[in-house]
Design a protein around this motif. Sequence first.
Motif, mmCIF file in Angstrom:
data_model
loop_
_atom_site.group_PDB
_atom_site.id
_atom_site.type_symbol
_atom_site.label_atom_id
_atom_site.label_comp_id
_atom_site.label_asym_id
_atom_site.label_seq_id
_atom_site.Cartn_x
_atom_site.Cartn_y
_atom_site.Cartn_z
ATOM 1 N N SER A 2 0.726 -1.105 0.142
ATOM 2 C CA SER A 2 -0.012 0.059 0.110
ATOM 3 C C SER A 2 0.904 1.275 0.022
ATOM 4 O O SER A 2 1.907 1.188 0.551
ATOM 5 C CB SER A 2 -0.857 -0.089 1.217
ATOM 6 O OG SER A 2 -1.643 1.304 1.528
ATOM 7 N N THR A 5 1.497 2.401 3.693
ATOM 8 C CA THR A 5 2.163 1.122 4.619
ATOM 9 C C THR A 5 2.951 1.699 5.504
ATOM 10 O O THR A 5 3.825 2.581 5.400
ATOM 11 C CB THR A 5 2.972 0.149 3.828
ATOM 12 O OG1 THR A 5 2.091 -0.634 2.784
ATOM 13 C CG2 THR A 5 3.514 -0.862 4.889
ATOM 14 N N LEU A 64 -14.548 1.045 3.747
ATOM 15 C CA LEU A 64 -13.424 0.140 3.174
ATOM 16 C C LEU A 64 -12.194 0.631 2.744
ATOM 17 O O LEU A 64 -12.287 1.865 2.833
ATOM 18 C CB LEU A 64 -14.087 -0.594 1.995
ATOM 19 C CG LEU A 64 -14.510 0.276 0.745
ATOM 20 C CD1 LEU A 64 -13.637 0.359 -0.274
ATOM 21 C CD2 LEU A 64 -16.062 -0.272 0.253
ATOM 22 N N ASP A 65 -11.105 0.128 2.972
ATOM 23 C CA ASP A 65 -9.693 0.546 2.773
ATOM 24 C C ASP A 65 -9.072 -0.829 2.234
ATOM 25 O O ASP A 65 -9.290 -1.629 2.821
ATOM 26 C CB ASP A 65 -9.123 1.032 3.900
ATOM 27 C CG ASP A 65 -8.120 2.339 3.282
ATOM 28 O OD1 ASP A 65 -8.378 3.430 3.247
ATOM 29 O OD2 ASP A 65 -6.853 1.561 3.152
ATOM 30 N N ASN A 66 -7.877 -0.555 1.302
ATOM 31 C CA ASN A 66 -7.310 -1.758 1.039
ATOM 32 C C ASN A 66 -5.904 -2.026 2.012
ATOM 33 O O ASN A 66 -5.061 -2.783 1.746
ATOM 34 C CB ASN A 66 -6.926 -1.683 -0.258
ATOM 35 C CG ASN A 66 -5.892 -0.475 -0.571
ATOM 36 O OD1 ASN A 66 -5.450 0.437 0.181
ATOM 37 N ND2 ASN A 66 -5.217 -0.481 -1.956
ATOM 38 N N ASP A 67 -5.872 -0.947 3.222
ATOM 39 C CA ASP A 67 -4.537 -0.940 4.139
ATOM 40 C C ASP A 67 -5.089 -1.425 5.425
ATOM 41 O O ASP A 67 -5.909 -0.739 6.050
ATOM 42 C CB ASP A 67 -4.255 0.438 4.213
ATOM 43 C CG ASP A 67 -2.768 0.206 4.719
ATOM 44 O OD1 ASP A 67 -2.754 -0.048 6.069
ATOM 45 O OD2 ASP A 67 -1.767 0.941 4.399
ATOM 46 N N ALA A 68 -4.655 -2.821 5.767
ATOM 47 C CA ALA A 68 -5.260 -3.334 6.930
ATOM 48 C C ALA A 68 -4.700 -2.593 8.301
ATOM 49 O O ALA A 68 -5.493 -2.535 9.275
ATOM 50 C CB ALA A 68 -4.507 -4.768 7.093
ATOM 51 N N ASP A 69 -3.632 -1.947 8.044
ATOM 52 C CA ASP A 69 -3.236 -0.994 9.426
ATOM 53 C C ASP A 69 -4.071 0.025 9.570
ATOM 54 O O ASP A 69 -4.312 0.492 10.435
ATOM 55 C CB ASP A 69 -1.620 -0.578 9.115
ATOM 56 C CG ASP A 69 -0.789 -1.660 9.278
ATOM 57 O OD1 ASP A 69 -1.064 -2.822 9.949
ATOM 58 O OD2 ASP A 69 0.525 -1.237 8.808
ATOM 59 N N LEU A 71 -7.262 0.130 8.622
ATOM 60 C CA LEU A 71 -8.429 -0.411 9.028
ATOM 61 C C LEU A 71 -8.356 -0.619 10.752
ATOM 62 O O LEU A 71 -9.398 -0.608 11.437
ATOM 63 C CB LEU A 71 -8.834 -1.634 8.296
ATOM 64 C CG LEU A 71 -9.255 -1.326 7.045
ATOM 65 C CD1 LEU A 71 -9.695 -2.711 6.268
ATOM 66 C CD2 LEU A 71 -10.543 -0.374 6.982
ATOM 67 N N GLU A 92 -11.677 -5.031 4.358
ATOM 68 C CA GLU A 92 -10.252 -4.767 3.534
ATOM 69 C C GLU A 92 -10.534 -5.051 2.104
ATOM 70 O O GLU A 92 -10.771 -6.151 1.794
ATOM 71 C CB GLU A 92 -9.587 -5.731 4.179
ATOM 72 C CG GLU A 92 -8.150 -5.435 3.529
ATOM 73 C CD GLU A 92 -6.922 -6.017 4.244
ATOM 74 O OE1 GLU A 92 -5.758 -6.148 3.642
ATOM 75 O OE2 GLU A 92 -7.044 -6.674 5.113
ATOM 76 N N SER A 93 -10.567 -3.926 1.186
ATOM 77 C CA SER A 93 -10.944 -4.044 -0.039
ATOM 78 C C SER A 93 -10.627 -2.736 -1.019
ATOM 79 O O SER A 93 -10.792 -1.733 -0.373
ATOM 80 C CB SER A 93 -12.329 -4.468 -0.267
ATOM 81 O OG SER A 93 -12.852 -4.616 -1.759
ATOM 82 N N THR A 94 -10.311 -2.970 -2.153
ATOM 83 C CA THR A 94 -10.362 -1.690 -3.232
ATOM 84 C C THR A 94 -11.738 -1.369 -3.366
ATOM 85 O O THR A 94 -12.781 -2.177 -3.178
ATOM 86 C CB THR A 94 -9.469 -2.177 -4.311
ATOM 87 O OG1 THR A 94 -10.379 -2.933 -4.976
ATOM 88 C CG2 THR A 94 -8.191 -2.412 -3.960
#
Length: 267
Positions: A2, A5, A64-69, A71, A92-94
């Motif tokens: 990401s 990140t 929603l977001d694609n970055d686990a940290d 979220l 967690e998704s685009t």
Amino acid sequence: MSLFTGIATYYRQFRPGIPADVAEVLDRAAPARPGGGRRLLDVGTGTGLVAEALLGRFDDIIALDNDADMLAAAESALRPKLPAASRLSLVESTAEDFIPPSDWQAELVTVCRAFHWLDQANVLNLLDRQVAQDGVVAIFGDNSFWAAGSDWKEAVRDVVKSFLGEERRAGSGTFQHHNRPYSEIMEESPFNQVEEVRVPVERTWNADSILGYLYSTSFAAPHLFGDRLKEFEAAVKGRLADFSDDDTFLEDNEFLIRLGRRGRDAG
């Protein structure tokens, strides 16, 4: 990897939140429902700043977001504040890959400070199936430090450039500018009736909060500086000292909110 990140902590602490006046505009724009029951889809939620500003105004929130940290930071911040009767789902998704629950449609979709990262036309078309017929898509944000707008912000940007190069960084690459106004892109989408609302905001910064903000961005994330990070911090503080004797820096900014609704012939 990401683009964000490793910077969720900086993002949560130092990114300015969503002003109450902006939350009010978003709340009023979304259609009311008898007895409540409104749904919010927050795209690119990051650490949940938009969802946090709208808690209590929507009963069912998907962020929603694609970055686990990011979220995880949103979960920690939002869950304790969630009203008892509300539902919050962090996904967690685009935006391009997101599939909502069956028969789930939002009264409001928010995309804050994130539209430039998206496959814009594709996402707007996908949202046609994810938004209630009378629902609203809100694309909005304030001006980045990269856009300058004041002498001290321009000086800070020049320091970033002296360390990382003239082109705006985006992680390991460079930022790709979008030349078309967002409203114009929206007018070619299913949400082609576009209203623009501007909300002014004033902020006060100090050197530490400015550095924290910079470290929350894709163009000045800490890892980009390698072993020169301390040198960068000293350079920023040195330049800022030219503009203030008491470590106080005033910012005039504004949120530009674009509210997209379907035209009468849509659907």
